[in-house]
Design a protein around this motif. Structure first.
Motif, PDB file in Angstrom:
ATOM      1  N   GLY A 168       0.803  -1.221   0.000  1.00 32.31           N
ATOM      2  CA  GLY A 168       0.000   0.000   0.000  1.00 32.31           C
ATOM      3  C   GLY A 168       0.835   1.269   0.000  1.00 32.31           C
ATOM      4  N   GLY A 169       2.063   1.182   0.519  1.00 29.63           N
ATOM      5  CA  GLY A 169       2.945   2.350   0.529  1.00 29.63           C
ATOM      6  C   GLY A 169       3.168   2.907  -0.864  1.00 29.63           C
ATOM      7  N   VAL A 170       3.034   2.044  -1.862  1.00 32.11           N
ATOM      8  CA  VAL A 170       3.289   2.445  -3.245  1.00 32.11           C
ATOM      9  C   VAL A 170       2.279   3.492  -3.730  1.00 32.11           C
ATOM     10  N   MET A 171       1.166   3.610  -3.028  1.00 31.40           N
ATOM     11  CA  MET A 171       0.153   4.588  -3.428  1.00 31.40           C
ATOM     12  C   MET A 171       0.630   6.025  -3.199  1.00 31.40           C
ATOM     13  N   MET A 172       1.767   6.187  -2.526  1.00 32.52           N
ATOM     14  CA  MET A 172       2.398   7.508  -2.479  1.00 32.52           C
ATOM     15  C   MET A 172       3.424   7.619  -3.596  1.00 32.52           C
ATOM     16  N   VAL A 173       4.050   6.505  -3.899  1.00 34.77           N
ATOM     17  CA  VAL A 173       5.122   6.524  -4.890  1.00 34.77           C
ATOM     18  C   VAL A 173       4.566   6.816  -6.275  1.00 34.77           C
ATOM     19  N   ILE A 174       3.410   6.228  -6.586  1.00 33.46           N
ATOM     20  CA  ILE A 174       2.842   6.416  -7.931  1.00 33.46           C
ATOM     21  C   ILE A 174       2.520   7.893  -8.216  1.00 33.46           C
ATOM     22  N   PRO A 175       1.763   8.591  -7.354  1.00 34.91           N
ATOM     23  CA  PRO A 175       1.529  10.015  -7.637  1.00 34.91           C
ATOM     24  C   PRO A 175       2.831  10.814  -7.672  1.00 34.91           C
ATOM     25  N   ALA A 176       3.762  10.474  -6.773  1.00 33.87           N
ATOM     26  CA  ALA A 176       4.993  11.260  -6.684  1.00 33.87           C
ATOM     27  C   ALA A 176       5.835  11.128  -7.941  1.00 33.87           C
ATOM     28  N   LEU A 229      -8.989 -13.179  -6.079  1.00 28.83           N
ATOM     29  CA  LEU A 229      -8.257 -12.982  -4.826  1.00 28.83           C
ATOM     30  C   LEU A 229      -7.125 -11.950  -4.953  1.00 28.83           C
ATOM     31  N   ALA A 230      -6.306 -12.068  -5.997  1.00 28.52           N
ATOM     32  CA  ALA A 230      -5.187 -11.129  -6.134  1.00 28.52           C
ATOM     33  C   ALA A 230      -5.683  -9.694  -6.333  1.00 28.52           C
ATOM     34  N   PRO A 231      -6.637  -9.455  -7.267  1.00 26.45           N
ATOM     35  CA  PRO A 231      -7.169  -8.087  -7.380  1.00 26.45           C
ATOM     36  C   PRO A 231      -7.778  -7.584  -6.071  1.00 26.45           C
ATOM     37  N   ARG A 232      -8.459  -8.481  -5.353  1.00 27.13           N
ATOM     38  CA  ARG A 232      -9.079  -8.081  -4.088  1.00 27.13           C
ATOM     39  C   ARG A 232      -8.013  -7.701  -3.066  1.00 27.13           C
ATOM     40  N   PHE A 233      -6.952  -8.485  -3.025  1.00 22.77           N
ATOM     41  CA  PHE A 233      -5.840  -8.180  -2.110  1.00 22.77           C
ATOM     42  C   PHE A 233      -5.278  -6.796  -2.412  1.00 22.77           C
ATOM     43  N   LEU A 234      -5.100  -6.510  -3.709  1.00 22.57           N
ATOM     44  CA  LEU A 234      -4.506  -5.223  -4.069  1.00 22.57           C
ATOM     45  C   LEU A 234      -5.447  -4.076  -3.720  1.00 22.57           C
ATOM     46  N   ALA A 235      -6.734  -4.267  -4.020  1.00 22.52           N
ATOM     47  CA  ALA A 235      -7.693  -3.205  -3.717  1.00 22.52           C
ATOM     48  C   ALA A 235      -7.680  -2.885  -2.226  1.00 22.52           C
ATOM     49  N   SER A 236      -7.688  -3.934  -1.388  1.00 25.45           N
ATOM     50  CA  SER A 236      -7.715  -3.666   0.052  1.00 25.45           C
ATOM     51  C   SER A 236      -6.375  -3.122   0.535  1.00 25.45           C
ATOM     52  N   ALA A 237      -5.283  -3.527  -0.142  1.00 26.39           N
ATOM     53  CA  ALA A 237      -3.975  -2.964   0.221  1.00 26.39           C
ATOM     54  C   ALA A 237      -3.961  -1.462  -0.040  1.00 26.39           C
ATOM     55  N   PHE A 238      -4.613  -1.056  -1.116  1.00 31.76           N
ATOM     56  CA  PHE A 238      -4.629   0.368  -1.463  1.00 31.76           C
ATOM     57  C   PHE A 238      -5.647   1.142  -0.627  1.00 31.76           C
TER      58      PHE A 238
END
Lengths: 300, 409
Positions: free
Chosen positions: B85-93, B222-231
């Motif tokens: 989930g930390g990557v959600m700062m990296v992408i905009p930056a 499952l994988a998409p769901r994991f990513l959505a909840s991670a974000f």
């Protein structure tokens, strides 16, 4: 250098206290590490051991059993026999659900006495249904009960075993004679195989097994019924310590109804071959593509 | 004019950097000491419980041959999400050149480091034989790659840890010696870490969804769901961190931009996560049959067993409330409301993805026996200990970063 301040002194004291507390917290490990020998820690995978190294391991394990359990046992290394592929068949029409096989497995394979462990679970199933959802393993009444049939389940020794696929350290594998085995001295105890198995065939040693010395079966093999260490997986091996030296599995010998048929499918004259050729056999959860070597049939 | 340091001088400045970091890590206000002592004490309680578990056997947990993974693996799964989930700062930056976010992005990268450390701890305390850990090391033991998904997880998790350690370490060191960081030493690694973040959670989902014998996990969503909840959880945790940092440090986090961007992200991801849960629940319940047994157990109880029902409905209530709160305009201005929404969805996803995903995979068992599971005291102690250790790592990392990155006065 700046002189030592009160703050520095306090910090030093704090660090000292912290280190002491750390040591205290880990104290329970002391007895555990004393029980671990360097040889055991450094032991390589079963399939990497030279004959000499393996011999030393077997002697060491026998010594450990004598020390820990007070029993003299003989642990052999039995390899698959050429021209042999084992298969098992079970006649659901005659099985009465007495669980004699469960008990025989418990004693033969040196299972933990406290937990009544066994590699076999017997499901009491409802007539007219193959749905396990409607069966139960917890029945406690005289058998056979009206309107029920009984289905013992143990390791299916799959030709496409999901448990072997998932093991991160290759601690479990399929042998030439079809048996899926575990190197109890290599398994790290992650229990991924237990999650992967569709037949509830695998068991974990949640604690060190306890067995009275006089009840220990001294005829043992490295890959099968030797007493397992705590923290590792174990499973049914079709009693390879018996079957690889020409005997029958303990569960079969214990069965009072003759519901169980075991043998070498590559031998055209074997009983198992006759059953597979002449009975309408089926396997459990065929749709999962695991290709079991364990067959069921109704004798009608 | 080139003012760069000669290679030799790094030999003296790098130790100075480490020394300064050590000083920052052991020096602070009374509140800092109190916080550190609390976390250390909790971590030691966990360590002690783990020592007992290792010495006396995993029978001290309430896991068994039916429910063979429990609280540890549930937390492991959740923490992989937090790390990703930390990557959600990296992408905009880095992808959208958001200046404000660029300054604060290290907060997300440090979170990834702390979360991965926790993941590794959670996996290790779940091992029956921690002394045989070396068996899984590539080259030394026997590494069942590429067949076992667990070996993939070892690779992607340690790779992600190294990537983030490198990026954070490099940026902080450059700042420490007062030089502009050279792009080629970190930008490629940052872009790699974006893909890598997706991979860690995908592989972790594949760990479960590749098992044909467990219909509850055996789903492509499952994988998409994991990513959505991670974000959802990543930004939620980072927003709270940023709000705390704004209070505790001077000028490390400037402006309100990063928080606002993260709110915009969460507004979408929290709904996306709920949508995926709904898709899953519909497919399970409408189809019916034995394969639905786990889902029925989780949401409604099965044959009188309903241990997880209150948990999952709490999770759903928390996630829906958080989603509604996030959609209100007031969320952008009213901090307490924002903190509430973030905390709610954080806890909601922790339940849904931890106990709500791992445990029902085992209930009913593959032979359709129902054995329920509640974690033992040992499991709770170890779990709290690992959370404390993770927060310890995160606090120290942030403190060092805040000192190094402080604006010149």
């Amino acid at each position: 250098m700046t002189p030592l301040t009160r703050r520095d002194a306090l910090k030093g004291l704090g660090a000292l206290l912290g280190a002491a507390a750390f040591g205290r917290a880990l104290a329970p490990l002391q007895a555990w590490t004393e029980g671990l020998s360097v040889d055991a820690f450094l032991q390589r995978h079963y399939r990497e051991l030279t004959p000499e190294a393996l011999r030393d391991v077997l002697r060491r394990l026998e010594d450990e059993t004598l020390q820990d359990y007070g029993a003299e046992v003989h642990i052999e290394d039995l390899r698959p026999l050429p021209g042999v592929k084992f298969a098992y068949a079970l006649n659901l029409s005659v099985c009465i659900g007495c669980r004699k096989c469960v008990e025989a497995c418990h004693h033969e394979n040196n299972h933990d006495r406290d937990t009544q462990q066994s590699y076999i679970r017997v499901l009491e199933m409802e007539q007219g249904s193959l749905d396990m959802e409607r069966g139960t393993a917890d029945y406690d009444h005289p058998v056979p009960a009206q309107g029920k049939y009984y289905m013992p389940v143990q390791c299916q020794q799959c030709d496409n075993p999901p448990c072997v696929k998932v093991c991160p350290v290759e601690a479990t594998w399929k042998e030439r004679d079809g048996l899926v085995v575990i190197d109890y001295n290599w398994c790290i105890g992650c229990r991924y195989c237990e999650a992967a198995c569709p037949y509830h065939a695998r068991r974990f040693n949640w604690k060190k097994p306890s067995i009275p010395a006089d009840e220990i079966n001294p005829v043992q093999a490295y890959l099968s019924n030797r007493i397992r260490p705590a923290g590792v997986m174990e499973k049914c091996t079709f009693c390879l310590h018996r079957t690889r030296s020409g005997r029958l599995p303990a569960c079969l010998e214990a069965c009072p109804t003759g519901a169980r048929v075991f043998g070498n499918v590559l031998d055209p004259d074997s009983d198992i071959r006759w059953v597979l050729e002449n009975k309408r056999v089926f396997v459990l959860k065929e749709e999962l593509g695991t290709k079991p070597s364990f067959f069921y049939f109704f004798d009608v | 004019m080139d003012t760069r340091l000669s290679p030799e001088s790094h030999l003296t400045t790098y130790p100075r950097f480490l020394l300064s970091a050590l000083r920052q890590a052991t020096d602070g206000s009374l509140a800092f000491y109190a916080w550190m002592i609390l976390l250390t004490a909790l971590a030691l309680v966990g360590l002690n419980a783990w020592a007992h578990q290792t010495a006396e056997g995993m029978a001290l947990t309430h896991m068994n041959d039916h429910v063979s993974w429990g609280l540890y693996i549930a937390n492991f799964t959740f923490m992989v999400g937090l790390a990703a989930g930390g990557v959600m700062m990296v992408i905009p930056a880095y992808l959208y050149h958001d200046r404000d976010m660029h300054d604060a992005v290290i907060v997300g990268e440090l979170l990834a480091i702390a979360a991965i450390v926790m993941c590794l701890l959670f996996v290790n305390v779940d091992l029956g034989r921690p002394d045989r850990f070396w068996h899984i090391l590539p080259g030394v033991g026997r590494f069942n790659w590429p067949v076992s998904m667990l070996t993939w997880d070892v690779l992607v998790l340690s790779g992600y840890l190294l990537l983030n350690l490198h990026v954070c370490g490099y940026l902080l060191y450059s700042r420490f010696i007062g030089q502009a960081p050279s792009k080629r030493w970190y930008v490629p690694f940052v872009f790699l870490s974006i893909i890598w973040a997706i991979s860690i959670h995908t592989v972790t989902a594949f760990l479960y969804c590749g098992l044909g014998g467990r219909p509850f996990w055996n789903t492509a969503i499952l994988a998409p769901r994991f990513l959505a909840s991670a974000f959802v959880t990543g930004p939620a945790f980072i927003i709270i961190t940023l709000l705390i940092l704004k209070k505790m440090t001077r000028g490390f986090v400037r402006g309100d931009g990063p928080v606002q961007t993260l709110i915009s992200i969460m507004r979408i991801t929290v709904l996306l996560n709920l949508f995926m849960v709904l898709s899953e629940v519909f497919t399970e319940l409408y189809t019916g049959g034995s394969h639905t047994a786990s889902a029925i157990y989780l949401y409604f109880g099965l044959h009188g067993h309903d241990g997880l029902v209150p948990w999952i409905w709490t999770a759903i209530a928390l996630n829906i409330t958080a989603a509604l709160l996030l959609l209100t305009p007031a969320i952008r201005t009213r901090t307490p409301l924002l903190v509430l929404a973030c905390a709610m969805t954080f806890v909601g996803v922790w339940i849904e993805k931890g106990m709500g995903l791992i445990v029902p995979g085992f209930i009913p068992s593959t032979l359709h026996e129902i054995v329920e599971y509640t974690p033992s005291l040992t499991e709770w102690k170890v779990t709290v200990g690992i959370w404390a250790a993770g927060l310890l790592v995160y606090t120290l990392a942030l403190k060092i970063a805040a000192h190094v990155m402080r604006p010149a006065t």
